[in-house]
Design a protein around this motif. Structure first.
Motif, PDB file in Angstrom:
ATOM      1  N   ARG A  81      49.336 -10.859  20.519  1.00 30.92           N
ATOM      2  CA  ARG A  81      47.927 -11.046  20.882  1.00 30.92           C
ATOM      3  C   ARG A  81      47.107 -11.639  19.742  1.00 30.92           C
ATOM      4  N   TYR A  86      46.950 -16.044  23.545  1.00 33.30           N
ATOM      5  CA  TYR A  86      47.105 -14.739  24.178  1.00 33.30           C
ATOM      6  C   TYR A  86      46.076 -13.723  23.683  1.00 33.30           C
ATOM      7  N   ASP A  89      41.308  -9.190  25.643  1.00 30.64           N
ATOM      8  CA  ASP A  89      41.577  -8.414  26.854  1.00 30.64           C
ATOM      9  C   ASP A  89      41.355  -9.283  28.079  1.00 30.64           C
ATOM     10  N   ASN A  91      43.082 -11.551  29.374  1.00 28.51           N
ATOM     11  CA  ASN A  91      43.396 -12.950  29.114  1.00 28.51           C
ATOM     12  C   ASN A  91      44.195 -13.507  30.291  1.00 28.51           C
ATOM     13  N   VAL A  94      47.953 -14.134  29.634  1.00 26.92           N
ATOM     14  CA  VAL A  94      48.785 -12.932  29.648  1.00 26.92           C
ATOM     15  C   VAL A  94      49.091 -12.558  31.096  1.00 26.92           C
TER      16      VAL A  94
END
Length: 155
Positions: A81, A86, A89, A91, A94
């Motif tokens: 992350r 990536y 939060d 994302n 992801v």
């Protein structure tokens, strides 16, 4: 020397990966490639719908699916992350990574998911940066990686 220092030009990198992963074949004309692309994208969404439409009760009665889903969720949580692609939060990259892996479980349930598949997919997803193309591409592309995945799985 340029290849080792710079690699493939970023503007064509995604296209080159499609050939390297076996999504496109060198000898196929553009029309055949486009037909195959459409078929794979349709297949991807059909497979994705299969797992997305499972009720909680269905999942509770399907231990193998549940195990694979849990493993994917764990591995997705380990995705780097700190990389801008990536980062953060909620994302969407992801989420796409997880969607592709879950859809692959439906595509090839015998192999399913093995630890490390997310590590293989993560940089490819970043390099290609073509969400819709990638989603359909990987259904066929994993076949080129099956020997590696079988070694990882110990088969």
């Amino acid at each position: 020397e340029k290849i080792f220092k710079g690699g493939i030009d970023e503007n064509i990198r995604g296209e080159i990966w499609k050939y390297l992963l076996g999504y496109y074949h060198w000898h196929h004309p553009a029309e055949v490639r486009e037909t195959n692309r459409k078929a794979r994208v349709e297949e991807y969404f059909r497979m994705k719908l299969q797992w997305k439409s499972m009720s909680e009760d269905q999942q509770n009665r399907f231990a193998a699916f549940r195990e694979r889903k849990t493993q994917i969720e764990k591995d997705i949580g380990r995705t780097d992350r700190s990389h801008p692609y990536y980062l953060g939060d909620n994302n969407p990259n992801v989420a796409l990574l997880q969607d592709i892996l879950m859809t692959y479980v439906m595509y090839n349930f015998d192999l399913g998911y093995v630890q490390g598949m997310s590590d293989l997919l993560s940089p490819i997803l970043f390099v290609m940066k073509m969400k819709l193309m990638l989603t359909g591409a990987l259904l066929g592309s994993w076949t080129g990686l099956l020997p590696i995945l079988s070694l990882i799985r110990g088969q």
